[in-house]
Every structure is written in structure tokens, then in C-alpha cells.
Design an enzyme around this catalytic site. Structure first.
Site, short mmCIF file in Angstrom:
data_model
loop_
_atom_site.label_atom_id
_atom_site.label_comp_id
_atom_site.label_asym_id
_atom_site.label_seq_id
_atom_site.Cartn_x
_atom_site.Cartn_y
_atom_site.Cartn_z
N THR A 171 0.86 -1.18 0.25
CA THR A 171 0.08 -0.02 0.10
C THR A 171 0.99 1.17 0.25
O THR A 171 0.88 1.86 1.05
CB THR A 171 -0.78 0.09 1.37
OG1 THR A 171 -0.02 -0.03 2.28
CG2 THR A 171 -1.89 -0.96 1.27
N GLU A 176 -0.13 -5.99 11.06
CA GLU A 176 1.10 -6.46 11.65
C GLU A 176 1.93 -5.52 12.29
O GLU A 176 1.83 -4.32 12.04
CB GLU A 176 1.85 -7.13 10.36
CG GLU A 176 2.02 -6.30 9.23
CD GLU A 176 3.28 -5.26 9.46
OE1 GLU A 176 4.05 -5.52 10.23
OE2 GLU A 176 3.22 -4.33 8.67
N PHE A 177 2.79 -5.96 13.21
CA PHE A 177 3.74 -5.21 14.00
C PHE A 177 5.21 -5.81 14.15
O PHE A 177 5.78 -5.70 14.85
CB PHE A 177 3.32 -4.86 15.33
CG PHE A 177 1.73 -4.36 15.52
CD1 PHE A 177 1.55 -3.00 15.61
CD2 PHE A 177 0.53 -5.23 15.44
CE1 PHE A 177 0.29 -2.42 15.85
CE2 PHE A 177 -0.64 -4.88 15.77
CZ PHE A 177 -0.97 -3.45 15.83
N ARG A 188 9.01 -5.33 12.98
CA ARG A 188 10.27 -4.58 12.94
C ARG A 188 11.11 -5.22 11.80
O ARG A 188 11.44 -6.33 11.88
CB ARG A 188 11.05 -4.32 14.03
CG ARG A 188 10.13 -3.60 15.35
CD ARG A 188 10.91 -3.72 16.63
NE ARG A 188 11.12 -5.31 17.00
CZ ARG A 188 11.56 -5.59 17.91
NH1 ARG A 188 12.54 -4.93 18.70
NH2 ARG A 188 11.89 -6.83 18.31
N GLN A 221 16.43 7.33 20.99
CA GLN A 221 17.83 7.42 20.35
C GLN A 221 17.83 8.59 19.25
O GLN A 221 17.13 8.59 18.30
CB GLN A 221 18.35 6.34 19.60
CG GLN A 221 18.72 5.04 20.94
CD GLN A 221 17.29 4.54 21.32
OE1 GLN A 221 16.48 4.39 20.60
NE2 GLN A 221 17.35 4.41 22.70
N GLY A 273 13.13 6.14 8.60
CA GLY A 273 13.00 5.81 7.41
C GLY A 273 12.19 4.66 7.05
O GLY A 273 11.50 3.96 8.00
N CYS A 312 7.60 1.73 6.49
CA CYS A 312 6.26 1.91 7.38
C CYS A 312 6.22 3.44 7.90
O CYS A 312 5.14 4.03 7.65
CB CYS A 312 6.60 0.95 8.64
SG CYS A 312 6.34 -0.71 8.07
#
Length: 431
Positions: A86, A151-152, A154, A251, A257, A260
């Protein structure tokens, strides 16, 4: 239940892996024949630590297979996960054309009840649109449900996050769909949230936008720390000990970037404007993120007296370590500006390739960090790859024309680098 995953990119491949790992029969569907052939061989088309090994394991076991045959795959599965892209349109809104195409394909090929589950990150209200697209495409009436299950993941930690999620969010208006999804996820012991589809869709955007806000807040705070001669890393440590705040995403650096945060923040801003409930904080989050790379570049320009014909070593291209994702990577903005100012750019990233663009033809892509450093008049660290921290920086100084080090991720110890004889500047941690 047999599970079909439509879309075999980052989210789709990871989703396919996790369901195969917990015991379900899974098929991945994609229109890209080359991608499917690689996956059939147990090979990934992107870099994600640990994922290829698990994909290969389940391809060999027969629990995971891949196909380009849409009609047969849709007809042969009762539970279908949408994991297509998307991307952002130029105005910042989400492009739902791939979602619409998948919904219409399902509508045309369905031969009985289907549970369609949206894993892709989609704007609030998309579940209702999917239902409409499917219904309009049906050749004969068939019952179906559409649920949201964001979804989550990384990037760089997708396997860990998929196998040990911190929560499972299900958005549905159907008891049948809820029960089926609870059965699919029955082996997980993390907290569950079962809510309305619109709420589930917003939870994903709200989560990523909040994390982006933390990043931009710390980056802006780091600029103040430079003025006040305060170390932002120590400030972050003191803040993070407060359980209401937590230590994650405090941090300071070059900004966020990837695939997501930039697009999700932009879409949530667009949604808020559409409904005349502007999220002004997020406008500032984007502004800080877009200008953060320039803040460090200004320091380097001042030190060097300009970049024209200066040799600059860029260490790291990916937006974060443990991924080859360069979408919206601050390093690309850095390189573009350096080239505009006629710098000679030498680049090294252990995984991420430089995209093919006419302007990048003059960039020297190196095979090691040491090669990138040779005769450089400044180093700009853009990605905190662990190997950069392990480099013999005392010995590497001899490779440089001038030992100027600009740390865009506050990765190095300022005192140690200065002890080696470097001129060192980070972002808000020089004191």
C-alpha cells in the site's frame, strides 16, 4: 484450515513462515513469477535475518508452497490473508490499487465461504471497501467475512516479532471470523484485542505514528542539547527509566525511514485532514524528520569549508541495520545533497545496494568500510551496523586524508574517537 497469503513481500513472506511454523498448511500467491520461483527454492528476494532459513525449512517439509495461479489458489483456500503493498501516492495518501485488485480477484474466484484478513497497513474504512469490491466482482453470490489483523513487525527483527508477538489485534464484525482467527492464533499467549475493523486499522497507524513522534522529538531535543552543551544520550537514559516513557525510540540520529513510518505518518495526516481533525503534531514530526539529515550535514560543511571536490565516506545506506531496505533512508538524502554540492562520495553498506539512478553513476561503491575510508576527508556514519562499531578505528585513521568523523547515529564513543585523534561530532552528544 488451509491458509492463502496474497503477496509474498516482507509482510507476506513473514506471515507465511509463521503460520507454517505453528503447524498450518500455507500457500503464498504472487503474480511475480521470478519471486515465486526463488521462494520455491527456499530463497528470499530481500534481506531479513533468520527468515530465509525458516522459509526453506517449511518448503522442504511441504508445509509451505508458492504459486502464481490465482484462481486455483483462491478457490482452494478458505482463509486468505492480504499482504500486498500500500505505497504512498504523491499527496501522501495510501495507494489501495493492489488491495482492490486482490479483493476483486477473490470475488471472481470464490467458490464458497471465504474469510479475508487484511495484514497490509490500510486506511481506516478499507475493510468496508474490500467488502464492496469483493461483492461487486462476484460471479455468483457467496458469503464471506473481511477482518483486519494488522502486523507489527520490525524490519531486521521480523522473525522474533512474528513468532513472539507483543499483541494480536483482530478487527471484525463477525463472530465466525473471530472464532476462526482465534483458532489460527491459538498457540500464542500474548495479549489479544478483538475490536471493530476501523479501530484495528487505526491502531496500526496510531502506533507507528507515535513511535515516529518519539524519534522526531528526540532529534529536535538533540539540537537543543547542542546549544545547551548537554549530552542527549544521558538525557534519554534519564527519561527512559520512567516506565511511563520507556527507553525505546529515544535515540537521537538522522531520523526514521523505511517502508512503514514515513508512509503511515503521511496517511494518518491525510486521514485527519479529510475529516477536518488535523493532527498538527504529526506535521511537525514530518518536518523534523525531513530536515534532520541537513542538521548533521551543516556541521560537516562548516568543518570542511564546503563539500566541492571533497572526498566523503558514507558508512551505511539502509535506513537501519539488519535490513536492505533503503526506502526513505536518510543516507539517500545525504548522498543527493553531497552530489549536488559536487562532493566525491564513497559508499559502503554490508547489505543494501545503491539504487540505479543516473546521478549515482559518480558514486564509488566500495566492498568494505576500509576501502570507503581511503583518502576521505570526512566520514558520515548513516547506519549503525555492528561491524562499524567493531572496526579498528585507531588503525583506520591512517587511511584518511583528514580524520573528521560525523556520527549520524551517535553510535561511537565520542571520548574514545577523540582519543584516537579524530575530530568527532554526533547529534546532541558532543558534551
Amino acid at each position: 484450515m488451509k491458509i492463502l497469503i496474497i503477496g509474498t513481500g516482507y509482510v507476506g513472506a513473514t506471515t507465511a513462515m509463521v503460520f507454517a511454523e505453528i503447524g498450518w498448511q500455507v500457500t503464498g500467491l504472487d503474480i511475480d513469477a521470478g519471486k515465486i520461483e526463488r521462494l520455491r527454492q527456499g530463497r528470499l528476494h530481500f534481506y531479513e535475518p533468520g527468515l530465509e532459513e525458516l522459509i526453506s525449512k517449511h518448503v522442504q517439509s511441504g508445509r509451505l508452497r508458492f504459486t502464481t495461479d490465482k484462481e486455483t489458489a483462491i478457490a482452494g483456500h478458505d482463509v486468505i490473508f492480504l499482504c500486498v503493498g500500500t505505497p504512498s501516492r504523491p499527496d501522501g495518501s495510501a495507494d489501495l490499487s493492489y488491495i482492490q485488485q486482490a479483493a476483486e480477484d477473490i470475488g471472481r474466484s470464490m467458490n464458497g465461504y471465504k474469510l479475508v484478513v487484511t495484514k497490509s497497513t490500510v486506511p481506516v474504512g478499507t475493510q468496508e471497501q474490500i467488502k464492496s469490491w469483493m461483492k461487486a466482482a462476484q460471479r455468483q453470490p457467496s458469503h464471506f467475512d473481511v477482518a483486519s489483523n494488522p502486523e507489527f513487525l520490525r524490519e531486521g527483527k521480523a522473525v522474533e516479532d512474528a513468532l513472539r508477538p507483543d499483541r494480536i489485534v483482530i478487527g471484525t464484525d463477525s463472530t465466525r471470523a473471530t472464532e476462526q482467527l482465534q483458532t489460527l492464533y491459538r498457540s500464542f499467549t500474548c495479549p489479544w484485542i478483538v475490536t471493530k475493523p476501523r479501530t484495528a486499522e487505526l491502531i496500526k497507524y496510531a502506533s507507528n505514528s507515535f513511535l515516529a513522534t518519539k524519534i522526531s522529538y528526540m532529534n529536535e531535543l538533540a539540537r537543543l542539547c547542542d546549544k545547551l552543551e548537554v549530552n542527549v544520550k544521558e538525557v534519554a537514559e534519564g527519561m527512559g527509566l520512567d516506565p511511563r516513557i520507556g527507553s525505546s525510540f529515544l535515540q537521537a540520529g538522522l531520523g526514521y525511514g523505511g517502508s512503514c513510518f514515513p508512509k503511515d505518518v503521511s496517511e494518518l495526516i491525510m486521514t485527519s485532514r479529510k475529516h477536518e481533525a488535523n493532527l498538527h503534531i504529526l506535521d511537525q514530526v514530518v518536518e523534523v524528520n525531513h530536515t534532520q539529515f541537513a542538521y548533521l550535514l551543516d556541521k560537516a560543511r562548516s568543518r570542511l569549508g564546503g563539500f566541492a571536490h571533497k572526498s566523503i565516506a558514507i558508512l551505511g545506506l539502509a535506513f537501519k541495520p539488519d535490513t536492505d531496505d533503503i526506502r526513505e533512508a536518510p543516507a539517500l538524502r545525504m548522498i543527493d545533497q553531497l552530489l549536488l554540492e559536487q562532493a566525491n562520495v564513497r559508499l559502503f553498506d554490508p547489505v543494501a545496494p545503491l539504487p540505479v539512478r543516473p546521478s549515482y553513476g559518480v558514486v564509488t561503491v566500495c566492498s568494505s568500510a576500509e576501502e570507503a575510508l581511503r583518502s576521505a576527508e570526512a566520514i558520515i556514519l548513516c547506519t549503525e551496523w555492528p561491524e562499524f562499531g567493531q572496526l579498528d578505528w585507531e588503525g583506520a585513521k591512517a587511511l584518511l586524508a583528514e580524520p573528521n568523523f560525523f556520527d549520524g547515529r551517535n553510535m561511537m564513543d565520542a571520548g574514545r574517537m577523540r582519543g584516537f585523534g579524530y575530530y568527532y561530532q554526533g547529534i546532541g552528544n558532543d558534551h
